[in-house]
Scaffold this motif. Structure first.
Motif, mmCIF file in Angstrom:
data_model
loop_
_atom_site.group_PDB
_atom_site.id
_atom_site.type_symbol
_atom_site.label_atom_id
_atom_site.label_comp_id
_atom_site.label_asym_id
_atom_site.label_seq_id
_atom_site.Cartn_x
_atom_site.Cartn_y
_atom_site.Cartn_z
ATOM 1 N N ARG A 138 27.293 4.983 -42.558
ATOM 2 C CA ARG A 138 27.988 3.685 -42.478
ATOM 3 C C ARG A 138 28.186 3.149 -43.889
ATOM 4 N NH1 ARG A 138 24.231 0.179 -38.337
ATOM 5 N NH2 ARG A 138 22.696 0.772 -39.914
ATOM 6 N N ARG A 150 25.961 -3.585 -38.119
ATOM 7 C CA ARG A 150 25.117 -3.401 -39.303
ATOM 8 C C ARG A 150 23.642 -3.271 -38.925
ATOM 9 N NH1 ARG A 150 28.763 -7.187 -39.803
ATOM 10 N NH2 ARG A 150 30.064 -7.464 -41.645
ATOM 11 N N ASP A 172 23.328 4.742 -45.128
ATOM 12 C CA ASP A 172 24.084 3.492 -45.199
ATOM 13 C C ASP A 172 24.348 3.144 -46.654
ATOM 14 O OD1 ASP A 172 24.127 2.994 -42.442
ATOM 15 O OD2 ASP A 172 22.207 1.931 -42.508
ATOM 16 N N SER A 175 19.378 4.280 -47.668
ATOM 17 C CA SER A 175 20.311 3.174 -47.827
ATOM 18 C C SER A 175 20.539 2.926 -49.310
ATOM 19 C CB SER A 175 19.751 1.895 -47.198
ATOM 20 O OG SER A 175 19.669 2.028 -45.807
#
Ligand SMILES: [Ca+2]
Ligand SMILES: [Ca+2]
Ligand SMILES: [Ca+2]
Ligand SMILES: [Ca+2]
Length: 502
Positions: free
Chosen positions: A200, A356, A169, A145
């Motif tokens: 994402r 999310r 992410d 992330s």
């Protein structure tokens, strides 16, 4: 019932080469000066472990907050038969905190100029510029992330080529002017052959994904199963002053540069300006099974391409006005074309709750009802076969293939025990085992595909009894990277991802 169909291949698995050489450990309680980097006496910092490592080694980083105020440079070069691994320790999640770094265009969190590195399982927070800047080739960045960095979360440029970005992410990234920080970018002087899967990006101040070029030209990038949403908004929820697009497919000011881009099963929603944005890109663009919902404009791809380049839009869906797609496009079975009619009742849910939310333990995206097709939708089994896996008699429209029983395979009385399990080991080299269960005996196939959808192996293609089966498969002559294995049986199919790592 269980059976081993492939004993000869199983024998070869016993000779599995032990490639890992040394494992080093990094812990917040370690010491770079006095410790040797073992599990019991770990190093304190990642750079110390990189200095110690040679190709084939693995660096495990323990959980907790690791604070750095300088860039972590990764420049060592591995090879396809000898990779470096920089991994979170299993079951733990290291948080790399760069918040004490000044904001500066040269202060990235991680600078990856090396090649044949596998980097997995890190949170990268508040670097002075990019969370990670990638300019090497043949790297795999997985389950990371990138959050609240002061420029693009993960940027590929400076010739970066043939990298695979898997299940990452990138969110809440914002630069001081708000016009540069994207979630993911393969932009500027990036190289070709980069691949994004299962990523994402949300609430980045500029774009979710950006493929703007200067001066690279005629390169290709592929994105698959990616969700890009609410870009052009800040962490606070307020609009940013950046561009606010979801997938920015290319662009080059007035220079007519070509970024060939392939999008498969991608989802753009709630981006402030455009969901899928040509941005003057002159290259070929292929959109298969993409979905746009509630973006300022869902699709905006209408300007002429360079000679010989093609815009292909097939099996795509839009809830609400689709936007604009040039008359020159090759289009078929998109939801805005006859005879389809789309409204909210075509979907199980249009509620973004959970988008999310946490990923699965293996890093894959969560299973949500959002934008999945409702039983009875006219978008089910109405698509064109473009070579992607599908369930039922034909592909569906949009990014999620439904598995509602249809009239063709009306098996409502059969217990639902169709299952394809994760292969083990994974990553693997060269052999791995795949287990699956089918409820009804019949002709079944288990095939392996590369990231471009090319079939690279047939594990099984024969009559198989009902029950649970295990197959061993050996990757012969294939390079390291992500592959997909697909089970087809009784009109149903399922796909899973595996990683071959030499
Ligand atoms: Ca911008
Ligand atoms: Ca941008
Ligand atoms: Ca409908
Ligand atoms: Ca279908």
């Amino acid at each position: 019932m269980k059976r081993l169909l492939s004993c000869a291949v199983l024998m070869s698995a016993i000779a599995f080469p032990l490639l890992a050489q040394t494992s080093y450990f990094v812990s917040t309680s370690g010491n770079d000066t006095t410790n040797p980097g073992t599990f019991d006496f770990p190093f304190r910092t990642i750079p110390r472990a990189i200095t110690a490592s040679v190709a084939g080694d693995t660096i495990y980083v323990r959980g907790g907050t690791h604070s750095y105020n300088t860039t972590i440079n990764i420049s060592k070069q591995g090879s396809d038969t000898s990779w470096f691994s920089l991994l979170s320790y299993p079951g733990e999640r290291p948080f790399l905190d760069f918040s004490s770094m000044p904001i500066s265009g040269s202060l990235r969190g991680i600078s990856l100029s090396g090649s044949y590195w596998r980097v997995k399982g890190f949170d990268i927070y508040k670097a002075g510029d990019n969370g990670m800047h990638l300019r090497g080739h043949h790297n795999i960045v997985e389950f990371c992330s990138f959050l609240e960095n002061n420029d693009t979360g993960l940027q590929l440029s400076n010739g970066a080529a043939d990298n695979q970005i898997i299940n990452c992410d990138s969110y809440f990234n914002v630069d001081p002017g708000q016009g540069n920080a994207d979630g993911f970018a393969a932009k500027l002087d990036v190289g070709t052959g980069n691949y994004f899967y299962g990523c994402r990006a949300w609430q980045n101040s500029d774009d979710g994904y950006d493929g703007y070029l200067r001066p690279s030209n005629d390169i290709t990038t592929t994105l698959e199963n990616c969700w890009i949403f609410r870009n052009g908004y800040l962490k606070s929820g307020l609009p940013s002053t950046g561009n606010g697009n979801g997938f920015k497919l290319g662009g080059s000011d007035q220079q007519n540069l070509m970024h060939n881009v392939i999008l498969k099963n991608c989802l753009a929603f709630d981006n402030r300006v455009k969901g899928f944005d040509q941005n003057n890109n002159k290259g070929s663009m292929t959109l298969y099974n993409c979905t746009g919902y509630r973006n300022g404009t869902n699709y905006s791809i209408s300007q002429a391409l360079a000679a010989g380049k093609v815009l292909t839009v097939v099996n795509c869906a839009s809830l609400g006005p689709y936007g604009s797609i040039g008359a020159f496009a090759v289009q078929s079975t998109n939801s805005w074309l006859s005879p389809f009619f789309v409204d909210a009742t075509d979907f199980v849910s249009i509620d973004t709750m959970g988008v999310r939310g946490p990923r699965k333990p293996d890093g894959n995206l969560p299973d949500l009802p959002f934008m999945h097709l409702a039983q009875g939708s006219d978008l089910i089994d109405s698509g064109t076969d473009v070579g992607l896996p599908f369930i039922g008699s034909a592909p569906d429209l949009g990014c999620f293939e439904s598995d509602w029983p249809t009239s063709v395979d009306d098996n409502a009385n059969v217990p639902d025990v169709f299952a394809l399990e994760q292969n083990y080991p994974n990553p693997f080299n060269p052999s791995t085992r795949i287990r699956f269960t089918i409820p009804v005996a019949g002709l079944s196939s288990l095939r392996v595909y590369d990231v471009l959808g090319r079939e690279v192996g047939v594990v099984l293609n024969e009559q198989v009894p009902s029950g649970t089966h295990e197959m061993d498969w050996e990757a012969v002559g294939l390079g390291s990277g992500v592959y997909f294995y697909k089970l087809d049986s009784g009109g149903r199919s399922e796909v899973k991802k595996m990683i071959l790592l030499h």
